[in-house]
Design a protein around this motif. Structure first.
Motif, PDB file in Angstrom:
ATOM      1  N   UNK A   1     -63.437  -0.116  22.256  1.00 55.88           N
ATOM      2  CA  UNK A   1     -62.648  -1.324  22.040  1.00 55.88           C
ATOM      3  C   UNK A   1     -63.563  -2.516  22.284  1.00 55.88           C
ATOM      4  N   UNK A   2     -63.709  -3.367  21.278  1.00 55.77           N
ATOM      5  CA  UNK A   2     -64.553  -4.556  21.379  1.00 55.77           C
ATOM      6  C   UNK A   2     -63.647  -5.783  21.261  1.00 55.77           C
ATOM      7  N   UNK A   3     -63.699  -6.642  22.262  1.00 57.08           N
ATOM      8  CA  UNK A   3     -62.845  -7.827  22.300  1.00 57.08           C
ATOM      9  C   UNK A   3     -63.705  -9.077  22.184  1.00 57.08           C
ATOM     10  N   UNK A   4     -63.409  -9.890  21.194  1.00 62.58           N
ATOM     11  CA  UNK A   4     -64.187 -11.094  20.913  1.00 62.58           C
ATOM     12  C   UNK A   4     -63.555 -12.281  21.628  1.00 62.58           C
ATOM     13  N   UNK A   5     -64.256 -12.806  22.626  1.00 62.85           N
ATOM     14  CA  UNK A   5     -63.742 -13.919  23.443  1.00 62.85           C
ATOM     15  C   UNK A   5     -64.814 -14.994  23.533  1.00 62.85           C
ATOM     16  N   UNK A   6     -65.225 -15.478  22.380  1.00 59.58           N
ATOM     17  CA  UNK A   6     -66.357 -16.404  22.305  1.00 59.58           C
ATOM     18  C   UNK A   6     -65.926 -17.854  22.118  1.00 59.58           C
ATOM     19  N   UNK A   7     -64.690 -18.143  22.459  1.00 58.98           N
ATOM     20  CA  UNK A   7     -64.211 -19.514  22.355  1.00 58.98           C
ATOM     21  C   UNK A   7     -63.522 -19.784  21.029  1.00 58.98           C
TER      22      UNK A   7
ATOM     23  N   UNK B   1     -63.867   2.813  26.521  1.00 61.48           N
ATOM     24  CA  UNK B   1     -65.013   2.014  26.939  1.00 61.48           C
ATOM     25  C   UNK B   1     -64.860   0.646  26.265  1.00 61.48           C
ATOM     26  N   UNK B   2     -64.593  -0.369  27.075  1.00 64.24           N
ATOM     27  CA  UNK B   2     -64.290  -1.704  26.555  1.00 64.24           C
ATOM     28  C   UNK B   2     -65.516  -2.597  26.696  1.00 64.24           C
ATOM     29  N   UNK B   3     -65.819  -3.312  25.624  1.00 63.03           N
ATOM     30  CA  UNK B   3     -66.878  -4.325  25.666  1.00 63.03           C
ATOM     31  C   UNK B   3     -66.248  -5.673  25.323  1.00 63.03           C
ATOM     32  N   UNK B   4     -66.385  -6.612  26.233  1.00 65.26           N
ATOM     33  CA  UNK B   4     -65.883  -7.973  26.033  1.00 65.26           C
ATOM     34  C   UNK B   4     -67.075  -8.860  25.713  1.00 65.26           C
ATOM     35  N   UNK B   5     -67.027  -9.537  24.584  1.00 65.85           N
ATOM     36  CA  UNK B   5     -68.119 -10.419  24.177  1.00 65.85           C
ATOM     37  C   UNK B   5     -67.684 -11.857  24.408  1.00 65.85           C
ATOM     38  N   UNK B   6     -68.306 -12.503  25.364  1.00 70.17           N
ATOM     39  CA  UNK B   6     -67.949 -13.863  25.760  1.00 70.17           C
ATOM     40  C   UNK B   6     -67.720 -13.919  27.258  1.00 70.17           C
ATOM     41  N   UNK B   7     -68.372 -14.868  27.922  1.00 71.50           N
ATOM     42  CA  UNK B   7     -68.354 -14.889  29.384  1.00 71.50           C
ATOM     43  C   UNK B   7     -67.438 -15.903  30.010  1.00 71.50           C
TER      44      UNK B   7
ATOM     45  N   UNK C   1     -61.324  -6.577  17.920  1.00 77.84           N
ATOM     46  CA  UNK C   1     -60.210  -7.532  17.892  1.00 77.84           C
ATOM     47  C   UNK C   1     -60.588  -8.847  18.563  1.00 77.84           C
ATOM     48  N   UNK C   2     -59.951  -9.904  18.111  1.00 78.79           N
ATOM     49  CA  UNK C   2     -60.030 -11.167  18.842  1.00 78.79           C
ATOM     50  C   UNK C   2     -59.253 -11.033  20.150  1.00 78.79           C
ATOM     51  N   UNK C   3     -59.713 -11.740  21.163  1.00 81.92           N
ATOM     52  CA  UNK C   3     -59.027 -11.723  22.455  1.00 81.92           C
ATOM     53  C   UNK C   3     -57.568 -12.136  22.322  1.00 81.92           C
ATOM     54  N   UNK C   4     -57.311 -13.104  21.447  1.00 80.80           N
ATOM     55  CA  UNK C   4     -55.939 -13.603  21.311  1.00 80.80           C
ATOM     56  C   UNK C   4     -55.083 -12.730  20.410  1.00 80.80           C
ATOM     57  N   UNK C   5     -55.605 -11.597  19.970  1.00 86.06           N
ATOM     58  CA  UNK C   5     -54.766 -10.534  19.417  1.00 86.06           C
ATOM     59  C   UNK C   5     -54.438  -9.521  20.509  1.00 86.06           C
ATOM     60  N   UNK C   6     -55.295  -9.445  21.500  1.00 81.56           N
ATOM     61  CA  UNK C   6     -55.162  -8.476  22.596  1.00 81.56           C
ATOM     62  C   UNK C   6     -54.254  -8.986  23.722  1.00 81.56           C
ATOM     63  N   UNK C   7     -54.485 -10.208  24.186  1.00 82.43           N
ATOM     64  CA  UNK C   7     -53.782 -10.720  25.368  1.00 82.43           C
ATOM     65  C   UNK C   7     -52.295 -10.984  25.133  1.00 82.43           C
ATOM     66  N   UNK C   8     -51.887 -11.640  24.036  1.00 84.63           N
ATOM     67  CA  UNK C   8     -50.466 -11.944  23.875  1.00 84.63           C
ATOM     68  C   UNK C   8     -49.571 -10.716  23.842  1.00 84.63           C
ATOM     69  N   UNK C   9     -50.059  -9.619  23.272  1.00 84.17           N
ATOM     70  CA  UNK C   9     -49.199  -8.430  23.174  1.00 84.17           C
ATOM     71  C   UNK C   9     -48.843  -7.908  24.562  1.00 84.17           C
ATOM     72  N   UNK C  10     -49.791  -7.980  25.502  1.00 86.25           N
ATOM     73  CA  UNK C  10     -49.486  -7.531  26.862  1.00 86.25           C
ATOM     74  C   UNK C  10     -48.479  -8.456  27.528  1.00 86.25           C
TER      75      UNK C  10
END
Length: 475
Positions: A391-397, A283-289, A255-264
């Motif tokens: 769960x893979x979260x895409x937070x690459x800008x 096991x969560x992997x966040x891609x983007x620092x 999922x994109x990060x902005x699909x994950x964060x707003x729901x919370x």
């Protein structure tokens, strides 16, 4: 300055935090602002440096030495007046701004910078406590109507400034609540939404009309706005996320990060969601620092993830910057956020190659290590590895604003897909279409909240001058 030798006598004092093991149990803010006495001492550390580089380091050009001195003297009423003269929403920036002003602080050349952000935080919280934040209602109305599309920090700042100039302002938001990224991007543990609600009450009293579920370009035609209003401001966000084109991208659990964060954020606000992306026992992997990735880390920890790993494509920055080389500019250095302190494995120079699933659901991530030479990336031979990933979260800008709304408005775009508009001269913030202006991320691309506030204020100045022939609004 009130204490000319304060920077020699006092050490920098950081704001206190609720311990990680306690704060991950809820979504409340955990940074405690300075006490009055602590703020006084920190204000005393501000040097009489002659040229306050912090002013230019701050995108809204806060008059920092002045309010530092006023806090030292415990004159809160004057301190908030000076702070508000350049910044409409210091409760936002005092919580979530990375503080480029502190990087530019003269004391930062060879010591610890003045704690500017913590003092700003203390000023605005004290001002609300003392009832010093009041509506500023225009003496007379101009009869001009302005539509602002997007209610993030740029739109909010422009709306407040224009309402105070006497214009009728309709602030339009496509979502069900006002606030844009502040509302549905920033987690509550970094900034509770009561701060937005409190400002909305002030702005409503000043004459701003808030319109939610107004998705301009979808249920409202841009041509109707241009016809019905004297001016239109495009102040939406850079919402088009950077994607990850690798095999397995289509798997469930990616999922994109902005699909994950707003729901919370919606759940914290009391909404009942039929489905929510949860990190619980995964096991969560966040891609983007960056900051968005950090927000995913903090939210995953609060969900109760089994593990949280964050990958960054770029090399690990140095732990300390070379101040003599970079001051007063924003330095590249290793930054550890409060979310990282709560639990996260971080790794740099890592490229994701493939996502592997089982029955259509992601289970594993395949990556390799890379090295950078002369600005070019190359995979290190035999460096491939695998990691569990439920769960893979895409937070690459973010690449740019959504292109559909810009096309429907028919405005020119720059090479990056943002609205084309200059910030200087007689046509500042004008787009290529008559009566239409642009500010914030939609004009400059993904940026900081403080830059959005600056652009909203400056755009309001340009709109007021366009409508009235002159303006008294500050830039």
């Amino acid at each position: 300055m009130g204490k000319a030798t304060g920077f020699l006598e006092f050490d920098r004092l950081s704001e206190q935090n609720i311990p990680p093991h306690e704060r991950v149990k809820n979504y409340k803010e955990f940074v405690l602002h300075l006490t009055d006495e602590e703020a006084k001492v920190q204000g005393a550390r501000c040097m009489d440096c002659g040229i306050p580089f912090c002013n230019n380091g701050c995108p809204v050009n806060n008059i920092i030495p002045d309010w530092n001195d006023l806090v030292y003297r415990q004159n809160w009423e004057e301190a908030i007046k000076v702070l508000h003269s350049t910044n409409n929403f210091p409760e936002f920036t005092g919580r979530i701004c990375p503080a480029p002003c502190e990087a530019a602080c003269t004391l930062n050349i060879n010591s610890d910078a003045v704690g500017i952000k913590s003092i700003e935080h203390a000023i605005i919280d004290k001002a609300w406590e003392l009832g010093l934040v009041k509506p500023q209602v225009a003496d007379k109305k101009t009869g001009k109507k302005i539509a602002i599309v997007g209610s993030g920090p740029a739109g909010l700042a422009a709306a407040q400034q224009l309402a105070r100039a006497g214009h009728d302002v309709d602030l339009m938001e496509k979502n069900d609540r006002i606030g844009g990224l502040l509302r549905y991007g920033i987690p509550d543990f970094k900034m509770e939404k009561s701060h937005i609600d409190r400002r909305m009450e002030q702005m409503a009293a000043e004459g701003v009309n808030f319109l939610t579920n107004h998705n301009v370009g979808e249920n409202i035609h841009p041509d109707d706005l241009i016809k019905d209003y004297d001016a239109v401001i495009l102040s939406g966000g850079a919402e088009w996320p950077r994607d990850l084109p690798v095999p397995g991208r289509e798997l469930d659990g990616v999922h994109f990060a902005m699909d994950f964060l707003p729901s919370q954020n919606k759940v914290v606000a009391g909404d009942k969601l039929s489905e929510q992306i949860l990190a619980t026992d995964k096991h969560v992997v966040v891609i983007g620092g960056g900051d968005t990735g950090s927000d995913c880390v903090g939210t995953s920890n609060r969900h109760g993830a089994k593990s949280v790993t964050q990958f960054e494509l770029m090399p690990q920055p140095p732990e300390k910057e070379n101040k003599s080389m970079v001051w007063p500019y924003w330095p590249l250095k290793l930054r550890t956020s409060s979310s990282h302190e709560e639990g996260c494995d971080r790794d740099w120079s890592v490229a994701t190659k493939e996502l592997i699933g089982d029955n259509g659901v992601v289970k594993e991530l395949v990556a390799s290590r890379v090295e950078w030479k002369d600005g070019k990336m190359a995979e290190i031979p035999n460096s491939e590895f695998r990691i569990k990933a439920d769960l893979v979260l895409l937070a690459m800008g973010f690449v740019s604003p959504q292109q559909s709304i810009l096309e429907k408005f028919g405005v020119d775009k720059d090479a990056r897909g943002n609205v084309k508009a200059d910030t200087e001269g007689k046509k500042a913030y004008f787009t290529s279409r008559d009566k239409v202006f642009a500010a914030g991320d939609m004009r400059r691309g993904q940026s900081l909240v403080v830059w959005a506030i600056r652009e909203g204020r400056q755009c309001a100045h340009a709109v007021d001058e366009y409508l009235m022939g002159s303006t008294s609004l500050p830039r």
